[in-house]
Design an enzyme around this catalytic site. Structure first.
Site, PDB file in Angstrom:
ATOM      1  N   THR A 147       1.728  -4.541   4.382  1.00 49.60           N
ATOM      2  CA  THR A 147       1.613  -4.886   5.595  1.00 49.60           C
ATOM      3  C   THR A 147       1.265  -6.057   5.757  1.00 49.60           C
ATOM      4  O   THR A 147       1.575  -6.705   6.961  1.00 49.60           O
ATOM      5  CB  THR A 147       1.104  -3.716   6.419  1.00 49.60           C
ATOM      6  OG1 THR A 147      -0.396  -3.732   5.773  1.00 49.60           O
ATOM      7  CG2 THR A 147       1.343  -2.465   6.479  1.00 49.60           C
ATOM      8  N   THR A 172       0.833  -1.515  -0.063  1.00 45.73           N
ATOM      9  CA  THR A 172       0.017  -0.206  -0.002  1.00 45.73           C
ATOM     10  C   THR A 172       0.601   1.333   0.105  1.00 45.73           C
ATOM     11  O   THR A 172       0.446   2.309  -0.386  1.00 45.73           O
ATOM     12  CB  THR A 172      -1.023   0.078   1.216  1.00 45.73           C
ATOM     13  OG1 THR A 172      -1.779  -1.090   1.184  1.00 45.73           O
ATOM     14  CG2 THR A 172      -1.520   1.117   1.479  1.00 45.73           C
TER      15      THR A 172
HETATM   16  N1  ASP Z   1      -2.703  -5.302   1.190  1.00 46.10           N
HETATM   17  C1  ASP Z   1      -1.603  -4.546   1.313  1.00 46.10           C
HETATM   18  C2  ASP Z   1      -0.335  -5.459   1.126  1.00 46.10           C
HETATM   19  O1  ASP Z   1       0.072  -6.080   2.067  1.00 46.10           O
HETATM   20  C3  ASP Z   1      -1.772  -3.839   2.668  1.00 46.10           C
HETATM   21  C4  ASP Z   1      -0.610  -2.722   3.112  1.00 46.10           C
HETATM   22  O2  ASP Z   1       0.400  -2.708   2.305  1.00 46.10           O
HETATM   23  O3  ASP Z   1      -0.774  -2.160   4.083  1.00 46.10           O
HETATM   24  O4  ASP Z   1       0.148  -5.347   0.054  1.00 46.10           O
END
Ligand code: ASP
Length: 322
Positions: A85, A12
């Site tokens: 994340t 993200t």
């Molecule tokens: N769905 C995203 C990922 O893990 C969430 C994020 O990066 O916060 O790529």
């Protein structure tokens, strides 16, 4: 002047949302356009190494990232990895198990995309760079930083689906924090010697227990001649009785079986002697693992097996976590 390499992998932190609020990857990471990351004390080089949503990461991509950092090790004083994340804790732990702690490696990400109001990406990235440039960050294992908190890769987990304060170390808490002008550590992590791997075994499974669990998946794993199995047991480390005969077949087929607790805090202990209780599981040949959640225990088992460990050496490696 500290030289820091920022390695972007996606997530993200590199994504944007459109006018309907949907979030998706960009053809290139907008953070690559940030040219104000360096200051008079820190020289930052950024590289777009991957552009993956983190559910697309695999042990193979983690090994590519680990190899990249190893190859760049002589050229920099510290490393920052940006990452989605969702699985950040797994990649951070993979690096923790396989890299030396002589130079800081800090993994960060964001909960809000690059163009969202209140986006946390740039702030987290700048904080991670400051941590990576700090001498106090050496010899602490791989660190995870989001929302001004510093966590040990070994203990951190994503605890909230959307909140910027998502990362927690449930049993121990964070080991430090980033303040306005300084980076502060308030606890130490016991270091575990990194293992060497250059190939990865596959078919290492993770099962979560639940009331009324049926034996089908255990039967499948026994037949498939899997390389290893981690189970998240209930409570202090127990399983429903219905799965025990199939679990015994898994163990009799020489598939190493490790058990962690499915609870959020604490460690499993073989306390109960009832059918499926922890003591019976240990007598059957199940090994208990402290201090790790299911996804990390599964990764550690995969890494131990990939480095060629088996039997008692593998058990010692999996049990040595504090
Ligand atoms: N769905 C995203 C990922 O893990 C969430 C994020 O990066 O916060 O790529």
């Amino acid at each position: 002047m500290k030289k820091i390499l920022v390695i972007h992998t996606g997530g993200t932190i590199s994504m944007s949302e459109n006018n309907t609020g949907a979030v998706n990857t960009n053809s290139s990471n907008p953070l690559m356009k940030q040219n104000n990351l360096s200051d008079k004390d820190i020289h930052v080089t950024s590289e777009e190494f991957m552009n993956l949503p983190s559910p697309h990461m695999t042990p193979e991509t983690m090994l590519q990232l680990q190899t990249k950092i190893k190859n760049e090790y002589p050229n920099y004083d510290g490393f920052v990895v940006t990452h989605g994340t969702d699985t950040l804790e797994e990649t951070a732990y993979f690096l923790d198990l396989t890299l030396s702690s002589d130079k800081p490696v800090v993994v960060t990400g964001a909960m809000r995309s690059s163009n969202a109001i209140g986006s946390d990406g740039l702030h987290n990235l700048l904080s991670a760079i400051r941590i990576a440039a700090n001498d106090e960050s050496k010899q602490k294992g791989v660190l995870v930083e989001l929302n001004d908190q510093i966590h040990a890769a070994r203990f951190v987990t994503k605890a909230h689906t959307t909140n910027v304060a998502t990362f927690e170390s449930p049993s121990n808490g964070p080991i430090g924090e980033v303040l306005h002008d300084s980076v502060v550590f308030y606890s130490m992590t016991k270091l575990i010697a990194p293992v060497k791997i250059n190939k990865l075994v596959s078919h290492v499974y993770l099962l979560k227990s639940y009331t009324g669990m049926d034996a089908d998946l255990f039967i499948h794993i026994a037949k498939k001649h899997a390389n290893g199995l981690v189970i998240e047991g209930t409570g202090a480390g127990n399983l429903p009785p219905n799965v025990l005969p199939a679990l015994q077949t898994v163990i009799d087929n020489d598939i190493p079986v490790y058990l962690v607790a499915r609870g959020y805090r604490g460690n499993p202990e073989p306390v109960y002697t009832y059918q499926g209780g922890g003591e019976e599981l240990v007598n059957m040949g199940v090994n208990f693992v402290n201090g790790l959640n299911g996804q990390k225990a599964r990764l550690k088992l995969l890494i131990g097996l990939s480095s060629g460990l088996s039997n008692n050496e593998l058990k010692t490696y999996l049990s040595n976590n504090f």
